[in-house]
Design an enzyme around this catalytic site. Sequence first.
Site, PDB file in Angstrom:
ATOM      1  N   SER A  76       0.834  -1.193   0.000  1.00  0.00           N
ATOM      2  CA  SER A  76       0.000   0.000   0.000  1.00  0.00           C
ATOM      3  C   SER A  76       0.872   1.247   0.000  1.00  0.00           C
ATOM      4  CB  SER A  76      -0.914   0.006   1.221  1.00  0.00           C
ATOM      5  OG  SER A  76      -0.140   0.177   2.390  1.00  0.00           O
ATOM      6  N   LYS A  77       0.210   2.381  -0.020  1.00  0.00           N
ATOM      7  CA  LYS A  77       0.904   3.670  -0.139  1.00  0.00           C
ATOM      8  C   LYS A  77       2.063   3.837   0.844  1.00  0.00           C
ATOM      9  CE  LYS A  77      -1.184   5.751  -3.504  1.00  0.00           C
ATOM     10  NZ  LYS A  77      -0.453   5.636  -4.755  1.00  0.00           N
ATOM     11  N   ARG A  78       1.856   3.330   2.061  1.00  0.00           N
ATOM     12  CA  ARG A  78       2.900   3.593   3.037  1.00  0.00           C
ATOM     13  C   ARG A  78       4.173   2.787   2.777  1.00  0.00           C
ATOM     14  NH1 ARG A  78       2.716  -0.155   6.851  1.00  0.00           N
ATOM     15  NH2 ARG A  78       1.132  -1.753   6.493  1.00  0.00           N
TER      16      ARG A  78
END
Length: 514
Positions: free
Chosen positions: A279-281
């Site tokens: 995911s984005k993180r």
Amino acid sequence: MGGQESRTAGRRDRLDRPFFLPTYRPTLLPSYTSPMPVPRLRFAPSPTGYLHVGGARTALFNWLYARHYGGQFLLRIEDTDKARSTDESTRAIFEGLVWLGLTWDEEVVYQGANLPRHQADARRLLDAGAAYRCFCTREELDQRRAEAEARKEPFKYDRRCDALPRDEVQRRVSAGTPFTIRFRVPEGSTGWDDLVHDTISFPNKDIEDFVILRSDGTPIYNLAVVSDDIAMRITIVMRGDDHISNTPKQILLYRALGAELPAFAHLPMIHGLDGKKLSKRHGATAVGDYQHMGILPQAMLNFLALLGWSPGNDIEVMTVPRMVELFSADALLKKASVFDPAKLEWMNGQHLSLLTSAELEPRVTPAIVKAGLATEHELAGRREWYLMLLDQLKVRSRTIDDIVRQAGPYLRDEIAYDPAAEAKQWKDRPATAELLRATRDALAAVGPWEPAPLEESLRALAEARGLGGGKLFQPLRVALTGLAVSPGIFDVLVLLGRERSLARVDAAIRHLAS
RNA sequence: GGCGGUAUCGUCUAGGGGACUAGGACGGAGCCCUCUCAAGGCUCAAACACGGGUUCGAAUCCCGUUACCGCUACCA
């Protein structure tokens, strides 16, 4: 209970008799006539964000399969979730796929445009007795779910609306009571021979009577997918393994619709370095991010292909045609893999050095222009020199951006001296200025401005002064590039040319005196 | 919770009963090359989740446990 049994049995009879679906038959004709139907695969993203690396890999394997086995690769945009779907996302998906070179063989199918067929299929299932109307409201369902949860019991729809008498159903329909259409899951178990997982099967008792059509008349995912895959004559459904639990429902739908089953292949997920779903993180997850970081599409493809597939024989770096050649569906792996950006960068470096400077040119030029280092016209004006520069820089770069970062001293008129380089290589400023003056004189006297004579001259100077080469080359490097790091010093001199090299040394001497 | 899936170095993987002293690659450490940085070459550290079977023999087959992941919506 007895009544219940016989009723179900009666319905099963109806289901066992495959009912005819005229709209599908004509499209199935080609596969009847050709002995070995060509594989048809599709990538079916929902346009709710950018093209994710996981999606890109799914697309890649579908594409590789089609290319390797002589099939067709199609694209379907699953835009039925109006709330989340955007045109911008659709464009981003196209862009990403085109950049990667994963182009599709037929016109793009927009799922939203197939609404009439989805509704017709739901209706067909209803008429055939394979589905029934459910008048339970979302609130009622939520409440019952919560109650079951409180009792720590698994919730499954209790089929109460299937037990409604015929006339009561009619009454509610005429009264305009909203209803969904639920698929009646038969008894038994549903399994398939997955291309990557071998046999998977689910007891039907664990599958609830799922909704196929919402009360607003729009289809639920599983129905839309099956309806479209049948219409598109998809023979292999290859997708993420998060769809494994949807598969028995879809198989049931295929059967109830009287359609032939495709083969299924469920690819493992891609996780971040911490083992969690990517995911984005975890940093950049959009294909476009890597494009803008200066990653080559073929490197991205190569890296992605190695996540969940291995050609064996310790082969890692492959061109795209080579990947198509080596691809094999039975070498697909089951285990989820971790996306490691460090290996991607290495892979990119490998592909960078695989390319000739001429092949690299069209990818680097826009980046150089964008960075404001030169115009396209200027580069074209001295192309031979430019290609020589690329040859020097690509070997010490892992991304296109690395090349651009290093290109400054050779393209700009003015250079800035890196303070760290200055501090390290120009410690004794007067002595350095003196050394550079001597260097300048030696350089000015060199005949042809080529690596060999330059080296001969500078080494002679170093020896005359009792210095090792480095003691002479390093201060000169800073004078020429402003940096402590560059290609070999003789290559730098040649790249800069006589005029500019001498001018830079002069400028450095002036700078040291100030 | 229920159901399903997965399990080899930190990571990507090779491995399909004996060829395993478990191979390659990324990353890490070191050496060589060398004017710097890369590239390249060489070396080192680093793994069969656990427990039971089956078998003369198991990383490989079976079962269980554990861990992780997914699904469990009138999302896709």
